[in-house]
Every structure is written in C-alpha cells, then in structure tokens.
Write a protein that holds these residues in place. Structure first.
Motif, PDB file in Angstrom:
ATOM      1  N   ASP A   1       0.818  -1.212   0.000  1.00  0.00           N
ATOM      2  CA  ASP A   1       0.000   0.000   0.000  1.00  0.00           C
ATOM      3  C   ASP A   1       0.853   1.265   0.000  1.00  0.00           C
TER       4      ASP A   1
ATOM      5  N   ASP B   1      -4.913  -0.168  -2.325  1.00  0.00           N
ATOM      6  CA  ASP B   1      -5.577   0.840  -1.501  1.00  0.00           C
ATOM      7  C   ASP B   1      -5.694   0.263  -0.089  1.00  0.00           C
TER       8      ASP B   1
ATOM      9  N   ARG C   1      -7.387   1.000   2.374  1.00  0.00           N
ATOM     10  CA  ARG C   1      -8.731   0.938   2.953  1.00  0.00           C
ATOM     11  C   ARG C   1      -9.460  -0.334   2.538  1.00  0.00           C
TER      12      ARG C   1
END
Length: 168
Positions: free
Chosen positions: A117, A142, A144
């Motif tokens: 990430d 990502d 998240r």
C-alpha cells in the motif's frame, strides 16, 4: 529464474477500513504489543493458486518480518514463507519507501510482483534507476480495501505476458 510475489501485511492483507464480513478479527501479540488484524482466509488460497499457476514464490515483504509466519500466514492458510529482512529504517535518498532498498537487495535480479500500500513512482524510479532492475511490477493496494481480485489478476496477467509464468 523463478519470479517472486512479495506480500505486505498492513493495508494489503489487513485493510484499514472496517472489513467486510469475509474478514475475521484476530488479536496478535508481538513482544509486549497487541495488534488487532482483520484477515480474509480466502486470500491465502488465492495467493497460493497464483503462485502455483505462475511458478512464482511467495515472500513476506513486511515490517511484521518473521512474525508474519507466526501470526498472519496460518490464519489465511499460507505455509511458512521466506522473509525479507527489513533492518533499520535508513531513510530514503530518492523519496522511496524505507522497505524498497531491502527489497532490492533481496530480489537481486529476479523478476517480482510487489503488493504494497506504500509503493509509488519514487519506489519504481529507485528500483529502475538506482538498482538497475527492470523486470518487476509494483501493485499499489488501496489500504482501505486491501488486496482484491483485481490486484491478483493484474499480477497474473503481468507474469504471464512477461513470459515469467510457468505456463508460458
């Protein structure tokens, strides 16, 4: 040369956003610290399948280092994997992430895909320019959402089209 699939943990296998129902929550104790991680057991199966069909070797590229074999791998169904030693953070001289020089030293000239990430253009420039590496793919995940089918397909396609796949 057998290609490598480099795996980060936090932000890749352990996303930062509230996980979906297919993730399970675990408490991991490393030294005196207790960490909460959310892991999807299907990730292990999918990563093993990718390694099998492409002939690649899975390797931990995480600050969890050997703790990934103790706390992360068994919970997602991965066997013990080689670990890239991260050593101390010596600061990047080109804006690259602190892990990037350690990864470069470990891979030497082997082709690799790196799921992380925190990989950016500066990391690619460092690897190509400073280390002279050409055969790699950095896959920015990502943090998240974590690792997805799209990331795995991207790695499969690159390994196959680049001629590194066992089946090519």
């Amino acid at each position: 040369m057998r290609p490598l699939l480099l795996l980060d943990v936090d932000g890749v296998l352990n996303p930062f956003r509230r996980p979906t129902p297919d993730f399970r929550r675990y408490e991991c104790k490393v030294g005196e610290e207790v960490y909460t991680v959310h892991l999807n057991p299907r990730h292990g199966t999918r990563l093993l399948e990718l390694a099998l069909v492409t002939g690649a070797e899975l390797v931990w590229a995480t600050t969890w280092e050997q703790h990934a074999n103790e706390w992360i791998g068994p919970r997602i169904g991965l066997p013990e994997l080689p670990v890239i030693p991260m050593g101390p953070d010596q600061g990047g001289s080109y804006g690259e992430m602190f892990k990037t020089p350690h990864v470069a030293a470990y891979v030497e000239r082997r082709p690799f895909v790196w799921f992380d990430d925190q990989v950016w253009l500066e990391d690619e420039e460092y690897l190509r320019g400073t280390q002279g590496l050409d055969d790699f793919l950095l896959i920015h995940v990502d943090p998240r959402e974590g690792l997805t089918s799209r990331h795995l397909a991207q790695a499969h396609e690159w390994l196959t089209l680049s001629g590194f796949s066992r089946g090519s």
